[in-house]
Scaffold this active site. Sequence first.
Site, PDB file in Angstrom:
ATOM      1  N   ALA A 183       1.042  -1.240   0.188  1.00 55.87           N
ATOM      2  CA  ALA A 183       0.046   0.030  -0.055  1.00 55.87           C
ATOM      3  C   ALA A 183       1.096   1.161   0.035  1.00 55.87           C
ATOM      4  O   ALA A 183       1.325   1.857   1.180  1.00 55.87           O
ATOM      5  CB  ALA A 183      -1.084  -0.102   1.288  1.00 55.87           C
ATOM      6  N   GLY A 236       1.981   5.091  -1.234  1.00 55.67           N
ATOM      7  CA  GLY A 236       1.262   6.102  -1.565  1.00 55.67           C
ATOM      8  C   GLY A 236      -0.272   6.116  -1.377  1.00 55.67           C
ATOM      9  O   GLY A 236      -0.754   6.002  -0.023  1.00 55.67           O
ATOM     10  N   LYS A 237      -0.970   6.608  -2.210  1.00 55.77           N
ATOM     11  CA  LYS A 237      -2.462   6.897  -1.852  1.00 55.77           C
ATOM     12  C   LYS A 237      -3.122   5.431  -1.969  1.00 55.77           C
ATOM     13  O   LYS A 237      -4.549   5.389  -1.827  1.00 55.77           O
ATOM     14  CB  LYS A 237      -3.012   7.678  -3.172  1.00 55.77           C
ATOM     15  CG  LYS A 237      -2.691   9.038  -2.927  1.00 55.77           C
ATOM     16  CD  LYS A 237      -3.220   9.873  -4.277  1.00 55.77           C
ATOM     17  CE  LYS A 237      -2.560  11.348  -4.096  1.00 55.77           C
ATOM     18  NZ  LYS A 237      -3.175  12.286  -5.194  1.00 55.77           N
ATOM     19  N   TYR A 238      -2.666   4.353  -2.056  1.00 55.89           N
ATOM     20  CA  TYR A 238      -3.211   3.007  -2.173  1.00 55.89           C
ATOM     21  C   TYR A 238      -3.693   2.498  -0.730  1.00 55.89           C
ATOM     22  O   TYR A 238      -4.062   1.547  -0.544  1.00 55.89           O
ATOM     23  CB  TYR A 238      -2.158   1.953  -2.809  1.00 55.89           C
ATOM     24  CG  TYR A 238      -2.252   1.926  -4.333  1.00 55.89           C
ATOM     25  CD1 TYR A 238      -3.167   0.943  -4.812  1.00 55.89           C
ATOM     26  CD2 TYR A 238      -2.072   2.918  -5.141  1.00 55.89           C
ATOM     27  CE1 TYR A 238      -3.245   0.578  -6.257  1.00 55.89           C
ATOM     28  CE2 TYR A 238      -2.041   2.784  -6.560  1.00 55.89           C
ATOM     29  CZ  TYR A 238      -2.781   1.724  -7.171  1.00 55.89           C
ATOM     30  OH  TYR A 238      -2.918   1.593  -8.478  1.00 55.89           O
ATOM     31  N   ASP A 275      -2.914  -7.952  -4.536  1.00 52.84           N
ATOM     32  CA  ASP A 275      -2.908  -6.629  -4.570  1.00 52.84           C
ATOM     33  C   ASP A 275      -3.776  -5.770  -3.619  1.00 52.84           C
ATOM     34  O   ASP A 275      -5.149  -6.546  -3.461  1.00 52.84           O
ATOM     35  CB  ASP A 275      -3.279  -6.298  -6.025  1.00 52.84           C
ATOM     36  CG  ASP A 275      -2.492  -6.289  -7.225  1.00 52.84           C
ATOM     37  OD1 ASP A 275      -1.402  -6.870  -6.675  1.00 52.84           O
ATOM     38  OD2 ASP A 275      -2.517  -6.161  -8.274  1.00 52.84           O
ATOM     39  N   ILE A 276      -3.615  -4.788  -2.974  1.00 56.03           N
ATOM     40  CA  ILE A 276      -4.293  -4.474  -2.086  1.00 56.03           C
ATOM     41  C   ILE A 276      -5.574  -3.619  -2.541  1.00 56.03           C
ATOM     42  O   ILE A 276      -6.536  -3.415  -1.816  1.00 56.03           O
ATOM     43  CB  ILE A 276      -3.456  -3.304  -1.416  1.00 56.03           C
ATOM     44  CG1 ILE A 276      -4.035  -2.750   0.097  1.00 56.03           C
ATOM     45  CG2 ILE A 276      -3.070  -2.015  -2.221  1.00 56.03           C
ATOM     46  CD1 ILE A 276      -4.125  -3.740   1.166  1.00 56.03           C
ATOM     47  N   HIS A 286      -5.194 -15.622 -15.582  1.00 59.82           N
ATOM     48  CA  HIS A 286      -5.648 -14.320 -15.959  1.00 59.82           C
ATOM     49  C   HIS A 286      -7.033 -14.091 -16.595  1.00 59.82           C
ATOM     50  O   HIS A 286      -7.472 -14.963 -17.644  1.00 59.82           O
ATOM     51  CB  HIS A 286      -4.449 -13.438 -16.754  1.00 59.82           C
ATOM     52  CG  HIS A 286      -4.556 -12.010 -16.681  1.00 59.82           C
ATOM     53  ND1 HIS A 286      -5.786 -11.281 -17.449  1.00 59.82           N
ATOM     54  CD2 HIS A 286      -3.907 -11.057 -16.397  1.00 59.82           C
ATOM     55  CE1 HIS A 286      -5.447 -10.162 -17.293  1.00 59.82           C
ATOM     56  NE2 HIS A 286      -4.349  -9.862 -16.583  1.00 59.82           N
ATOM     57  N   GLU A 296       4.926  -9.094 -13.693  1.00 58.07           N
ATOM     58  CA  GLU A 296       4.108 -10.528 -14.379  1.00 58.07           C
ATOM     59  C   GLU A 296       4.657 -11.129 -15.443  1.00 58.07           C
ATOM     60  O   GLU A 296       4.559 -12.197 -15.454  1.00 58.07           O
ATOM     61  CB  GLU A 296       2.673  -9.809 -14.678  1.00 58.07           C
ATOM     62  CG  GLU A 296       1.857 -10.658 -15.035  1.00 58.07           C
ATOM     63  CD  GLU A 296       0.364 -10.011 -15.313  1.00 58.07           C
ATOM     64  OE1 GLU A 296      -0.440  -9.801 -14.111  1.00 58.07           O
ATOM     65  OE2 GLU A 296       0.040  -9.380 -16.364  1.00 58.07           O
TER      66      GLU A 296
END
Length: 280
Positions: A48, A50-52, A137-138, A159, A230
């Site tokens: 996480a 920055g803004k994440y 992924d958060i 995927h 990836e």
Amino acid sequence: MILKERRTDVNSVTNWNVPLVWEGTFDPVVIDAIYKRMDPRVAVIVFAIGKYTQFIKAFLKSGEKYFLVDFRVTYYIFTDHKENVPQVKLGRSRNISVITVPSAKRWQEVVFGRMKWATIAIETQIVNEADYVFMMDIDSVFHNRFGAESLSRLSAVLHRIYYKNTHRDSFLYERRPESTAHIPAGKGDYYYTAAVWGGYVEDMYKLVKQCYTQAEEDSKNNIEAAWQEESHLNKYLLHNKPAKVLSPEYLWSDYDAVQADIKVVRISQLVKDYAKVRPN
């Protein structure tokens, strides 16, 4: 796998004869009971930056409702703003460990940094605290059961865009021979997402360390793999086959309509304005 009923609309076995896990191909009660007797410790690594940090609360709250319920789980939150990690009520034997990492100027640095910081954290801390590790992924939310059927030596997720595609040459593999992530035309098994994957702590360590090492080698040669981590993940899994392949139920996206063969969405990536959350 413990079969609950036989699905005829999907392939439930890979061509190297390991389970391809879909709803309806296992008995959740039986398989959870088997793994609970082993009492495994499960680590979940999320970043996480920055803004994440705004996505942490929903991820944790939904994870507590659906992810390996009644198992021992520790969420390892890697962030450059530990003061923004919210307080979330956790179940018994569930914990949060916050690990501080540097900020990033490019989102690609965040992506590649995941392999670096995961390598360091596993070898210095997590190896003593977990039996299994998941990388996630958060900016995702759990919507339904994500249970012990996902556990194996290495588990990779198909995927959502390419899971029905049988033409390997259309996969987004790194095709440039100059990159260590290179997969030649005509080669490959599946195209895996880097948003959810996991396995034994020792096997995950080998995976992240090799991907990190190869990305560093590419950087020295002034090349960046087409889809960053990836691309390196897919190269590794081509030569180190997963012991389980998980269907796109285990990582869908709110951007896409749910297909008929997806009977349940277990976790999904959120719609977001990348211009507002990414550093570049």
